[in-house]
Design a protein around this motif. Structure first.
Motif, PDB file in Angstrom:
ATOM      1  N   SER A  68     103.078 -42.588   2.386  1.00  0.00           N
ATOM      2  CA  SER A  68     102.407 -42.224   1.149  1.00  0.00           C
ATOM      3  C   SER A  68     102.499 -43.361   0.143  1.00  0.00           C
ATOM      4  O   SER A  68     101.522 -43.754  -0.494  1.00  0.00           O
ATOM      5  N   ALA A  69     103.700 -43.895   0.016  1.00  0.00           N
ATOM      6  CA  ALA A  69     103.930 -44.936  -0.984  1.00  0.00           C
ATOM      7  C   ALA A  69     103.156 -46.211  -0.659  1.00  0.00           C
ATOM      8  O   ALA A  69     102.488 -46.788  -1.517  1.00  0.00           O
TER       9      ALA A  69
ATOM     10  N   GLY B 293     100.302 -48.170   0.257  1.00  0.00           N
ATOM     11  CA  GLY B 293      98.869 -47.912   0.366  1.00  0.00           C
ATOM     12  C   GLY B 293      98.098 -49.084  -0.199  1.00  0.00           C
ATOM     13  O   GLY B 293      98.603 -50.216  -0.255  1.00  0.00           O
ATOM     14  N   LEU B 294      96.888 -48.803  -0.635  1.00  0.00           N
ATOM     15  CA  LEU B 294      96.066 -49.869  -1.204  1.00  0.00           C
ATOM     16  C   LEU B 294      96.774 -50.472  -2.407  1.00  0.00           C
ATOM     17  O   LEU B 294      96.596 -51.641  -2.723  1.00  0.00           O
ATOM     18  N   GLY B 295      97.590 -49.658  -3.075  1.00  0.00           N
ATOM     19  CA  GLY B 295      98.357 -50.141  -4.222  1.00  0.00           C
ATOM     20  C   GLY B 295      99.255 -51.316  -3.850  1.00  0.00           C
ATOM     21  O   GLY B 295      99.377 -52.272  -4.607  1.00  0.00           O
ATOM     22  N   ASN B 296      99.869 -51.248  -2.678  1.00  0.00           N
ATOM     23  CA  ASN B 296     100.779 -52.330  -2.285  1.00  0.00           C
ATOM     24  C   ASN B 296     100.035 -53.550  -1.789  1.00  0.00           C
ATOM     25  O   ASN B 296     100.377 -54.679  -2.098  1.00  0.00           O
TER      26      ASN B 296
ATOM     27  N   SER C   1      98.879 -37.678   1.900  1.00  0.00           N
ATOM     28  CA  SER C   1      99.869 -37.136   0.955  1.00  0.00           C
ATOM     29  C   SER C   1      99.204 -36.633  -0.321  1.00  0.00           C
ATOM     30  O   SER C   1      99.772 -35.844  -1.063  1.00  0.00           O
ATOM     31  N   MET C   2      97.988 -37.093  -0.597  1.00  0.00           N
ATOM     32  CA  MET C   2      97.265 -36.577  -1.779  1.00  0.00           C
ATOM     33  C   MET C   2      96.634 -35.233  -1.443  1.00  0.00           C
ATOM     34  O   MET C   2      96.710 -34.292  -2.209  1.00  0.00           O
TER      35      MET C   2
ATOM     36  N   TYR D 253      90.126 -42.751  -4.193  1.00  0.00           N
ATOM     37  CA  TYR D 253      90.802 -43.467  -3.113  1.00  0.00           C
ATOM     38  C   TYR D 253      89.945 -43.444  -1.847  1.00  0.00           C
ATOM     39  O   TYR D 253      89.864 -44.430  -1.124  1.00  0.00           O
TER      40      TYR D 253
ATOM     41  N   PHE E 182     102.306 -45.844  -9.424  1.00  0.00           N
ATOM     42  CA  PHE E 182     101.242 -45.538  -8.473  1.00  0.00           C
ATOM     43  C   PHE E 182     101.735 -45.825  -7.065  1.00  0.00           C
ATOM     44  O   PHE E 182     101.550 -45.043  -6.131  1.00  0.00           O
ATOM     45  N   SER E 183     102.419 -46.961  -6.943  1.00  0.00           N
ATOM     46  CA  SER E 183     102.859 -47.376  -5.628  1.00  0.00           C
ATOM     47  C   SER E 183     103.884 -46.416  -5.027  1.00  0.00           C
ATOM     48  O   SER E 183     103.851 -46.146  -3.834  1.00  0.00           O
TER      49      SER E 183
ATOM     50  N   SER F 296     103.901 -43.356  -5.529  1.00  0.00           N
ATOM     51  CA  SER F 296     103.201 -42.053  -5.487  1.00  0.00           C
ATOM     52  C   SER F 296     103.849 -40.990  -6.366  1.00  0.00           C
ATOM     53  O   SER F 296     103.805 -39.811  -6.036  1.00  0.00           O
TER      54      SER F 296
HETATM   55  N1  PHE Z   1     101.144 -44.934  -3.361  1.00  0.00           N
HETATM   56  C1  PHE Z   1      99.779 -45.035  -2.969  1.00  0.00           C
HETATM   57  C2  PHE Z   1      99.374 -46.501  -2.958  1.00  0.00           C
HETATM   58  O1  PHE Z   1     100.142 -47.373  -3.236  1.00  0.00           O
HETATM   59  C3  PHE Z   1      98.864 -44.233  -3.825  1.00  0.00           C
HETATM   60  C4  PHE Z   1      99.256 -42.807  -4.116  1.00  0.00           C
HETATM   61  C5  PHE Z   1      99.293 -42.352  -5.433  1.00  0.00           C
HETATM   62  C6  PHE Z   1      99.541 -41.916  -3.093  1.00  0.00           C
HETATM   63  C7  PHE Z   1      99.627 -41.051  -5.717  1.00  0.00           C
HETATM   64  C8  PHE Z   1      99.858 -40.598  -3.379  1.00  0.00           C
HETATM   65  C9  PHE Z   1      99.907 -40.154  -4.698  1.00  0.00           C
HETATM   66  O2  PHE Z   1      98.253 -46.821  -2.686  1.00  0.00           O
END
Ligand code: PHE
Length: 448
Positions: free
Chosen positions: A20-21, A23-26, A332-333, A107, A224-225, A227
């Motif tokens: 979950s953590a 993701g595109l954020g990382n 996870s969303m 997303y 965000f990263s 989650s």
């Molecule tokens: N953590 C995910 C990312 O880095 C985004 C995310 C946000 C997932 C909120 C779940 C809830 O891309």
């Protein structure tokens, strides 16, 4: 095992939560932000904020879920009952679930672009150049089609349930993700110009890093990263066994999340400079780095084209990496409101997941069909306003509403000696004072 599902092992939770953590954020957000915000300095600020503010909130959120072993609203209500503020719990819970669905909405649009580009590379591999061009060029049919496809896959996994859906797929996909990422880093570092990228990434430019706007983006990025705030981690926490040590699990997930962000920086920053060395425009007219979609969908593909026959494979690996990272996050969303509809409204898992996926789909399609500002407004509203404020509320729940002895006895399950630990010495004060204040200061600073 309880009737509502549980992760079958500690590793199952760690992989699902880090899925979950990570993701595109990382892989996209962090490296591109670091690139335009002082490189190594951004990294330092990011690490600092992650361990100081985000990790304590992460533990707070997961422990609420594990305590109540219920959906977001009922979990928060169980804590709220300690001071008779259940209505607040309902508002926070519903806002969290709504935010999660909005995040899923935008997303899946972005994830759809990633999958479309993966198909584009694959079509090129088999010599279908016209098809490849269609896959790699944005159009309404393409964008809608791929967001729908991505949501359908997310839905299929969620219908499988906790251990046979979420856990099974996270356990399969996370090792693949790590392997592709390491492979790409090693490959890109052998190319000309990569060392300039490393230098830009790792040399701190403190003047840039200490600006308030930068702290705000670093905090947004770090929340965000991990989650946090919207209930994903609360729900994953609700599937953790009472015999697991929550602070330690949280630390494992935080370290994996940060580790992958740092690794992704070792891929993207050198890639940008390799592109520069081979004559590709990476800075716009005002001398700023090309950001956002331009970087991922034009600079990097242009780079893959210059590295000869291997380029198509590198491109395919890159977009596969992005697609996998997005999928383990999107599940996870979608999962956030599912137990709520099951436990409070008596829906089956399949029905609940389908209903939420439809709402997310409506948001995605609206985003594709409307001008860019709608997309930006959804992203900003969900990640820069709702998420930090919800995280703040979670801190207030754990720090001020929950009776201390109940919190302690929940944490002692799986960590019997916690009372004498360093964690227990600092964490309660953190969640009570430092995190809410920190979030507030950074948040208000960003509004100026
Ligand atoms: N953590 C995910 C990312 O880095 C985004 C995310 C946000 C997932 C909120 C779940 C809830 O891309």
């Amino acid at each position: 095992m309880s009737a509502r599902g549980e992760f079958s092992s500690r590793l199952g939770f760690i992989l699902a939560a880090s899925g979950s953590a990570v993701g595109l954020g990382n892989i996209w957000g962090f490296p591109t932000q670091a690139a335009s915000n002082g490189g190594g300095a951004f990294l330092l600020v990011y690490l600092f904020l992650t361990f100081l503010l985000a990790y304590p909130v992460f533990v707070a959120e997961t422990v609420i879920g594990r305590y109540a072993k219920a959906n977001v609203v009922d979990s928060l209500k169980k804590v709220a009952a300690d001071r008779g503020v259940e209505p607040v719990a309902t508002v926070v819970g519903i806002t969290g679930m709504t935010t999660a669905v909005f995040i899923l909405g935008f997303y899946s649009v972005v994830a759809g672009w990633m999958v479309a580009n993966l198909f584009g590379e694959l079509a090129e591999i088999v010599g279908q150049d016209a098809l490849s061009a269609w896959f790699t060029t944005s159009s309404i049919p393409r964008d809608v089609g791929f967001s729908v496809g991505f949501l359908v896959i997310t839905l299929l996994i969620i219908r499988g349930g906790v251990s046979k859906g979420i856990e099974r797929w996270s356990t399969r996909l996370m090792p693949v993700l790590l392997t592709i990422l390491i492979g790409l880093v090693v490959y890109v570092l052998t190319l000309d110009g990569a060392s300039d990228g490393l230098r830009a990434y790792l040399t701190p430019d403190l003047d840039k890093a200490l600006k308030p706007e930068l702290m705000v983006s670093a905090m947004g990025q770090s929340f965000f990263s991990l989650s946090i705030g919207v209930g994903s981690m609360l729900i994953y926490g609700s599937y953790v066994s009472k015999s697991d040590n929550m602070p330690r699990l949280g630390l494992a997930v935080t370290l994996i999340d940060v580790g992958i962000a740092i690794l992704a920086g070792l891929l993207i920053l050198p890639a940008i400079y390799v592109a520069l060395a081979s004559g590709i425009e990476v800075f716009d007219a005002s001398g700023k780095l090309v950001e956002g979609p331009g970087m991922i969908f034009s600079v990097l593909p242009a780079l893959f084209d210059t590295i000869g026959p291997a380029g198509i494979w590198v491109g395919a690996a890159f977009f596969a990496l992005m697609s996998i990272a997005a999928l383990t996050s999107s599940i996870s969303m979608l999962e956030v409101p599912v137990p709520y509809l099951m436990e409070v409204h008596g829906r089956s898992r399949g029905q609940a997941a389908f209903m939420i996926a439809l709402v997310a789909l409506a948001i995605s399609v609206t985003i594709v069909l409307t001008p860019g500002w709608v997309f930006n407004a959804v992203v900003t509203g969900a990640t820069e306003y709702s998420q930090p404020l919800l995280s703040l509320c979670l801190c207030l729940f754990v720090g001020w509403i929950w009776h201390r002895h109940k919190l302690l006895s929940e944490l002692m399950q799986g960590y019997p000696e916690i009372e004498t630990s360093l964690f227990w010495r600092w964490w309660p004060t953190y969640v009570r004072f430092i995190c809410p204040l920190g979030i507030l200061v950074v948040f208000l600073n960003g509004l100026r």
